[in-house]
Scaffold this motif. Structure first.
Motif, PDB file in Angstrom:
ATOM      1  N   ASP A  18      33.682  39.130  46.669  1.00  0.00           N
ATOM      2  CA  ASP A  18      33.142  38.477  45.476  1.00  0.00           C
ATOM      3  C   ASP A  18      32.085  39.363  44.815  1.00  0.00           C
ATOM      4  OD1 ASP A  18      31.091  38.325  47.285  1.00  0.00           O
ATOM      5  OD2 ASP A  18      30.800  36.151  47.120  1.00  0.00           O
ATOM      6  N   ASN A  19      32.242  40.671  45.002  1.00  0.00           N
ATOM      7  CA  ASN A  19      31.258  41.653  44.538  1.00  0.00           C
ATOM      8  C   ASN A  19      31.554  42.150  43.129  1.00  0.00           C
ATOM      9  OD1 ASN A  19      33.603  42.909  45.424  1.00  0.00           O
ATOM     10  ND2 ASN A  19      32.564  44.790  46.055  1.00  0.00           N
ATOM     11  N   PHE A  20      31.873  41.242  42.225  1.00  0.00           N
ATOM     12  CA  PHE A  20      32.294  41.674  40.885  1.00  0.00           C
ATOM     13  C   PHE A  20      31.891  40.657  39.820  1.00  0.00           C
ATOM     14  CE2 PHE A  20      35.646  39.164  42.782  1.00  0.00           C
ATOM     15  CZ  PHE A  20      35.940  38.249  41.778  1.00  0.00           C
ATOM     16  N   GLU A  21      31.802  41.163  38.607  1.00  0.00           N
ATOM     17  CA  GLU A  21      31.674  40.349  37.398  1.00  0.00           C
ATOM     18  C   GLU A  21      32.675  40.911  36.390  1.00  0.00           C
ATOM     19  OE1 GLU A  21      27.553  40.118  35.974  1.00  0.00           O
ATOM     20  OE2 GLU A  21      26.949  40.901  37.942  1.00  0.00           O
ATOM     21  N   LYS A  22      33.289  40.025  35.630  1.00  0.00           N
ATOM     22  CA  LYS A  22      34.202  40.465  34.586  1.00  0.00           C
ATOM     23  C   LYS A  22      33.846  39.755  33.288  1.00  0.00           C
ATOM     24  CE  LYS A  22      38.396  38.948  33.938  1.00  0.00           C
ATOM     25  NZ  LYS A  22      39.846  38.634  33.874  1.00  0.00           N
ATOM     26  N   LEU A  50      31.015  45.769  37.654  1.00  0.00           N
ATOM     27  CA  LEU A  50      30.949  45.058  36.375  1.00  0.00           C
ATOM     28  C   LEU A  50      32.078  45.586  35.502  1.00  0.00           C
ATOM     29  CD1 LEU A  50      29.627  43.193  34.277  1.00  0.00           C
ATOM     30  CD2 LEU A  50      28.081  45.087  33.680  1.00  0.00           C
ATOM     31  N   PHE A  51      33.084  44.733  35.275  1.00  0.00           N
ATOM     32  CA  PHE A  51      34.216  45.095  34.432  1.00  0.00           C
ATOM     33  C   PHE A  51      33.979  44.551  33.030  1.00  0.00           C
ATOM     34  CE2 PHE A  51      35.956  44.715  38.767  1.00  0.00           C
ATOM     35  CZ  PHE A  51      36.523  45.978  38.923  1.00  0.00           C
ATOM     36  N   LEU A  52      33.856  45.441  32.068  1.00  0.00           N
ATOM     37  CA  LEU A  52      33.663  45.072  30.668  1.00  0.00           C
ATOM     38  C   LEU A  52      34.946  45.379  29.921  1.00  0.00           C
ATOM     39  CD1 LEU A  52      30.085  46.561  30.326  1.00  0.00           C
ATOM     40  CD2 LEU A  52      30.671  44.150  30.537  1.00  0.00           C
ATOM     41  N   ALA A  81      41.830  45.091  34.439  1.00  0.00           N
ATOM     42  CA  ALA A  81      40.632  44.469  35.008  1.00  0.00           C
ATOM     43  C   ALA A  81      40.984  43.225  35.810  1.00  0.00           C
ATOM     44  CB  ALA A  81      39.649  44.121  33.895  1.00  0.00           C
ATOM     45  N   GLU A  82      41.912  42.437  35.295  1.00  0.00           N
ATOM     46  CA  GLU A  82      42.314  41.228  36.008  1.00  0.00           C
ATOM     47  C   GLU A  82      42.963  41.571  37.346  1.00  0.00           C
ATOM     48  OE1 GLU A  82      42.785  37.356  37.091  1.00  0.00           O
ATOM     49  OE2 GLU A  82      41.527  38.237  35.524  1.00  0.00           O
TER      50      GLU A  82
END
Length: 443
Positions: A370-374, A341-343, A357-358
Motif C-alpha cells: 500500500d506504498n503508493f498514491e495515484k 506517487l503516480f501522477l 499507472a493502474e
C-alpha cells in the motif's frame, strides 16, 4: 538664438512626455512585484481606467531562441476603473472567466508546434504586459509593464557536475543543511533540462538534474543505457555532505518514469519516487544492469494516426506490457522499498499512461503493498511541467521525427500543473523529511 533653440527643444520634449504620460493613463499593479519565481503566482490589477471601460490585456514572451509566445483577454473595468485578474472575468480571448494567471498559462507560440522550455536558468524570462483600449488588440495603449520571471532563486547555488561518469547540474538551497536530496530526470529530448530541478531547489531540496544521453560525452542516443549509470548518480547524491539521508527521492517524467521505477527496484537508497506520465515497463529501448538485459517494450508504427493538420497521434502505438513476450519488459516494482506517487494525465496522447499507472498499482496491491498514491488529472496532456508553463498541444517528437499531439485542454492542464507541484513538494517532504537549518529561497 541658441537659448531660444534650447528652450524650444525642452518645450518639445516636455510636450512629448506629457503626451506619453497622458496616453498611459492607467497602470499595472503587480504583487509581490515585477520580479518573481516562475512557478509562483502573481496578483495583477490595472487601475486608472474609466469606469466600465472595455480593455484588452496582452502578454508576450520570447524564449532564448526568439520564439514568440502570446496571449490576450478582454475585460471590462469595474465602477472604480479597475480590473483585478483574480476577480474580474475575461470576456473572451485566450481564456474566459476569472483567472489570476490566465495570461501566463494561456500563452501560445506564434509558430506552431513550439514548446516553451528554459535553456539557461541563470537568466529570467521577460513577460511584457499591456492594457489597450477597446475590444481590439491594436487599441490605444493604456498601461504597460515588464515582468521578470526567474528560475534561479536568490541563495540557490548552481554547480555543474562532472564526477566519474555522472553528468548533470546540482542545485543547493540556501542554509546550512543537510537537506532532502532529489534526483530529477526528463524524457526523450536528451540533453540537460535544469528548470524543474532549479525551481524545486527553492523549496529546500538538494536537486541533481541528471543528463543521461545526448550531452557532452554521454551516449548519443538511448540504445545502450546502463542502470549502473543512474545508480552512480544516486550514490553521488546520497553521499553529498549537504544531503540528509538515508534515502533520496527520484522524479521521472515520460521515458524517465520507467528509469525511476527501475532505479528504486534494483538499487538501494531510494525512499520516494514520483512518476509523471511514466510507463510500468521498460519503454522502447532496453537497459542493462549487472549483465542482465531488460528488454524495451516496442511500438507498432502501423498504429500511428496522422491527422489532417499533419500532427501524429501515437497514443496506442506502444505494445501492451501484459501480453505475451511483452511481459518481460514489466518492472517488478513490488521489490522496491520506497513510496510511489503516480501522477497521470487522463488525456495523455503520447501513450496510455492511465493504463500503465493502474497496472502498476494493481501489481503493488497484488503483492500486499500500500506504498503508493495515484492522482489522475482529467483533460490534462502528456507534458506536465512546473506551474504556469503554457500548455503545449503538439510539438516535434525526437523519436517519431514529426509533430505529435500531447493531448489535454489548456485550463485543465494548467490546474493540473499547479496541483502536481504542490503534491510533489508535500510528498517528498513527507517521505524524505524537510532537512535541518533550511531556509526557503527568496528573490
Amino acid at each position: 538664438m541658441i537659448l531660444l533653440q534650447r528652450t524650444q527643444h525642452w518645450s518639445l520634449m516636455a510636450i512629448r512626455c506629457a503626451r506619453w504620460s497622458s496616453s498611459l493613463s492607467a497602470r499595472f499593479l503587480v504583487r509581490p512585484g515585477p520580479r518573481s519565481l516562475f512557478s509562483d503566482p502573481l496578483a495583477i490589477e490595472v487601475e486608472g481606467l474609466v469606469p466600465e471601460q472595455e480593455v484588452v490585456m496582452q502578454a508576450r514572451l520570447r524564449d532564448e531562441k526568439g520564439e514568440l509566445f502570446e496571449s490576450n483577454a478582454r475585460y471590462r473595468a469595474d465602477s472604480s476603473g479597475r480590473v483585478d485578474l483574480s476577480r474580474s472575468p475575461s470576456l473572451g480571448g485566450s481564456y474566459t472567466g476569472a483567472e489570476p494567471m490566465g495570461l501566463f498559462w494561456s500563452l501560445r507560440p506564434q509558430n506552431p508546434y513550439k514548446m516553451l522550455v528554459k535553456r539557461d536558468v541563470r537568466s529570467p524570462f521577460l513577460v511584457e504586459l499591456e492594457a489597450r483600449d477597446g475590444e481590439e488588440q491594436n487599441g490605444r495603449l493604456l498601461a504597460s509593464e515588464t515582468l521578470e520571471r526567474v528560475f534561479l532563486a536568490e541563495g540557490v547555488r548552481r554547480l555543474p557536475v562532472n564526477e566519474g561518469r555522472v553528468r548533470g547540474t546540482l542545485f543547493l538551497p540556501p542554509g546550512e543543511g543537510p537537506f532532502p536530496g532529489v534526483l530529477d530526470m526528463y524524457g526523450t529530448g536528451g540533453g540537460l533540462p535544469e528548470y524543474r530541478a532549479c525551481l524545486l531547489s527553492a523549496h529546500g531540496f538538494v536537486v541533481l538534474a541528471l543528463a543521461y544521453y545526448g550531452y557532452q560525452d554521454l551516449p548519443k542516443d538511448m540504445r545502450k543505457l546502463q542502470l549502473e549509470y543512474f545508480e552512480e548518480a544516486s550514490t553521488f547524491l546520497r553521499t553529498h555532505p549537504k544531503v540528509a539521508g538515508p534515502g533520496i527521492g527520484v522524479i521521472g517524467a515520460s521515458k524517465s518514469g520507467d528509469l525511476a521505477l527501475l532505479l528504486a527496484t534494483f538499487t538501494p537508497g531510494i525512499s520516494a519516487v514520483v512518476s509523471i506520465n511514466g510507463c510500468n515497463a521498460v519503454a522502447v529501448f532496453p537497459i542493462t544492469y549487472k549483465g542482465t538485459v531488460f528488454p524495451g517494450l516496442i511500438g507498432d508504427s502501423s498504429k500511428v494516426t496522422v491527422m489532417k493538420s499533419g500532427v501524429a497521434d501515437i497514443r496506442d502505438t506502444l505494445n501492451n506490457p501484459l501480453e505475451g513476450e511483452n511481459q518481460k519488459s514489466l518492472i517488478p516494482i513490488e521489490q522496491a522499498d520506497c513510496r510511489f506517487l503516480f501522477l497521470v494525465s487522463e488525456d495523455d496522447r503520447n501513450w496510455n499512461s492511465p493504463f500503465f499507472a493502474e497496472e502498476a498499482v494493481k501489481r503493488l496491491k497484488a503483492h500486499g503493498k500500500d506504498n503508493f498514491e495515484k492522482v489522475v488529472y482529467p483533460m490534462a496532456g502528456h507534458y506536465l511541467e512546473p506551474p504556469y508553463f503554457p500548455h503545449c498541444t503538439a510539438s516535434l517528437h525526437m523519436l517519431v521525427g514529426m509533430p505529435v499531439a500531447w493531448g489535454g485542454e489548456a485550463k485543465s492542464h494548467a490546474m493540473a500543473q499547479i496541483d502536481m507541484w504542490e503534491r510533489i513538494d508535500a510528498f517528498l517532504k513527507e517521505h524524505l523529511g524537510t532537512g535541518k537549518h533550511c531556509s526557503s529561497a527568496k528573490l
